[in-house]
Design an enzyme around this catalytic site. Structure first.
Site, PDB file in Angstrom:
ATOM      1  N   LEU A  81      10.657  -5.483  11.351  1.00 39.16           N
ATOM      2  CA  LEU A  81      11.520  -6.359  10.386  1.00 39.16           C
ATOM      3  C   LEU A  81      11.604  -5.668   9.167  1.00 39.16           C
ATOM      4  O   LEU A  81      10.646  -6.117   8.358  1.00 39.16           O
ATOM      5  CB  LEU A  81      11.532  -7.775  10.590  1.00 39.16           C
ATOM      6  N   LYS A  93      11.516  -4.179  -0.959  1.00 36.70           N
ATOM      7  CA  LYS A  93      10.177  -4.839  -0.680  1.00 36.70           C
ATOM      8  C   LYS A  93       9.224  -3.974   0.077  1.00 36.70           C
ATOM      9  O   LYS A  93       8.202  -3.678  -0.211  1.00 36.70           O
ATOM     10  CB  LYS A  93      10.227  -6.143  -0.334  1.00 36.70           C
ATOM     11  N   GLY A 138      18.890 -13.701   9.128  1.00 33.03           N
ATOM     12  CA  GLY A 138      17.925 -14.262   9.864  1.00 33.03           C
ATOM     13  C   GLY A 138      16.985 -13.408  10.871  1.00 33.03           C
ATOM     14  O   GLY A 138      17.791 -12.366  11.036  1.00 33.03           O
ATOM     15  N   GLU A 162       8.774 -27.284  13.009  1.00 32.76           N
ATOM     16  CA  GLU A 162       8.923 -26.904  11.687  1.00 32.76           C
ATOM     17  C   GLU A 162       8.157 -27.962  10.848  1.00 32.76           C
ATOM     18  O   GLU A 162       8.283 -29.214  11.258  1.00 32.76           O
ATOM     19  CB  GLU A 162      10.134 -26.650  11.345  1.00 32.76           C
ATOM     20  N   HIS A 204     -16.309  24.457 -22.493  1.00 34.06           N
ATOM     21  CA  HIS A 204     -16.221  23.823 -23.737  1.00 34.06           C
ATOM     22  C   HIS A 204     -14.627  24.017 -23.976  1.00 34.06           C
ATOM     23  O   HIS A 204     -14.293  25.415 -24.108  1.00 34.06           O
ATOM     24  CB  HIS A 204     -16.724  23.775 -24.826  1.00 34.06           C
ATOM     25  N   TYR A 231      -8.533  26.235 -21.808  1.00 34.77           N
ATOM     26  CA  TYR A 231      -7.426  26.308 -21.005  1.00 34.77           C
ATOM     27  C   TYR A 231      -7.559  27.478 -20.133  1.00 34.77           C
ATOM     28  O   TYR A 231      -7.205  28.609 -20.594  1.00 34.77           O
ATOM     29  CB  TYR A 231      -6.128  25.946 -21.800  1.00 34.77           C
TER      30      TYR A 231
END
Length: 450
Positions: free
Chosen positions: A7, A21, A78, A155, A359, A362
């Site tokens: 679900l 969610k 539901g 419930e 050191h 790049y």
């Protein structure tokens, strides 16, 4: 035969997020991906994801999941209404239906296996997962005998004071006989406070119900807000760390480190404080990571040291030392016994065995041979403003401090580049290359006088 339905149609409004969610991340995977993975060992014949809110986004995220079927619930009315949407897709199906929730990501595969096996052996029409909670306020209570047969689910609001002392609660995870469930699903009613169709109501309509009590109630924790998401992250991280400590990994300060499920470690790996591993990482025996490092989707060999550095989508050989403050970017390939030192960045480059970039350098779009020594401040200037170009440096070559190699350029084997040089042309094997202005000295020069 087994079908698994997850679900995943809810809005998750309490999360206050633009993201559905079930797509919230948890230890390197989305909530719903974790739920799907928990049932993988059962090898179900059908896997169905019931989507609704932002359905297209959810489907796009999970489009690569093999054999996953998407079922639209519109509107969302539901859990019973959600499962009613399976009546057409499963019209000719015979077997069990396992119903999972897309926002319950901590459920263990062993727990699901036990639920399904109990259902099959008992001959029940429905078997539900239950949990004993220290504070069951708000949860429906499950009443069952010692053999696990369920007599009723009441419930919380309908329980008497005595019934509320029962702390056995319904976790909302079920294994049904699909044929029996399909007969009662159309009989569900919206005659309740929320005006929704509840899947729980089907339990009373079926002839035999059993339950399986989960050993650890935290497994069935649902996620509805950011606080619960953080709590589940903490629990899952603890679970992952405990697993790897049992496999021979040392965490100096476990709570300060995070992992993803895709991480694999050899023996005697040591993880220092504030070190984080994301995605799929493969870490070799006796490596030492951290402190203060980030490693993501990377492969590290045996005996690698990473100190206060970032390694992303890179491959690192055995015995390599990285850091402090180094950055290995995607497609960096570092050979055995290399040294990538402080304030060095390597991108889309191969560094050969036993080479040193110690050191302030790049190295981008480059290929370095074996035993190359890159002097401090050496830059491969790979970008002309439009295109990237490659730099090739042969075995045993060395560059002096503050050198710039303007690509495309190729240096042969055992080349020496003088400090401060800017090179724009290829250099043959064994040559010395100088590319700097001649030094001038003017004696007795006092400079401007104020």
């Amino acid at each position: 035969m087994l079908a698994v339905a997850v679900l995943a149609a809810g809005k998750g409004t309490r999360m206050k997020s633009n993201l559905p969610k079930v797509l919230q991340p948890l230890a390197g995977a989305t909530l719903v991906e974790r739920v799907l993975a928990s049932a993988r060992n059962l090898r179900p014949e059908r896997r169905l994801l019931i989507v609704g809110h932002q359905a297209e986004r959810v489907e796009q995220q999970l489009s690569a999941v093999d054999g996953l079927e998407f079922v639209l619930q519109q509107p969302q009315n539901g859990t019973g209404h959600a499962v009613q949407q399976l009546l057409d897709p499963l019209a000719n199906f015979e077997g069990e239906l396992l119903v999972l929730n897309g926002d319950v990501p901590l459920l263990r595969a062993e727990t699901i296996d036990q639920l399904v096996s109990t259902h099959r052996s008992s001959g029940a029409q429905v078997t539900l997962l239950t949990a004993r909670l220290d504070d069951p306020t708000g949860y429906g209570r499950v009443f069952a005998d010692e053999q696990g047969a369920v007599s009723s689910i009441i419930e919380h609001r309908d329980c008497s004071e005595e019934q509320r002392r029962n702390n056995l609660t319904n976790a909302g995870i079920y294994c049904f006989n699909w044929t029996a469930l399909a007969e009662v699903l159309p009989k569900l009613s919206t005659d309740n406070d929320q005006g929704e169709l509840y899947l729980t109501d089907t339990v009373a309509m079926l002839t035999k119900a059993m339950h399986v009590e989960v050993a650890d109630p935290d497994e069935v924790n649902g996620i509805n807000n950011r606080q619960q998401l953080a709590q589940c992250e903490t629990m899952l991280q603890e679970r992952l760390r405990h697993h790897w400590m049992a496999e021979g990994v040392t965490f100096v300060d476990p709570a300060s480190c995070t992992l993803s499920e895709g991480c694999q470690f050899g023996r005697d790996v040591v993880i220092e404080p504030q070190t984080h591993l994301r995605g799929r990482c493969q870490i070799g025996d006796e490596s030492r990571l951290g402190p203060g490092s980030l490693i993501e989707d990377a492969e590290l060999g045996r005996g690698v040291t990473v100190v206060m550095s970032v390694v992303r989508e890179a491959s690192v050989g055995d015995g390599v030392c990285i850091g402090p403050f180094a950055h290995l970017r995607p497609a960096a390939v570092i050979g055995n016994n290399c040294r990538i030192g402080n304030f060095v960045e390597v991108k889309k480059s191969t560094v050969g065995e036993a080479s040193k970039v110690n050191h302030l350098s790049y190295i981008g779009d480059a290929e370095l041979g074996a035993s190359v020594n890159v002097g401090a401040g050496t830059i491969t200037a790979n970008y002309d403003g439009v295109n990237k170009h490659r730099t090739v440096i042969g075995d045993g070559s060395k560059t002096g401090a503050n050198s710039v190699l303007v690509a495309p350029i190729q240096l042969g084997n055992k080349v020496t580049v003088a400090a401060g040089s800017t090179l724009t042309k290829n250099v043959p094997d064994g040559a010395l290359a100088l590319g700097r202005a001649k030094q001038l000295i003017k004696e007795n020069w006092a400079g401007p006088q104020g």
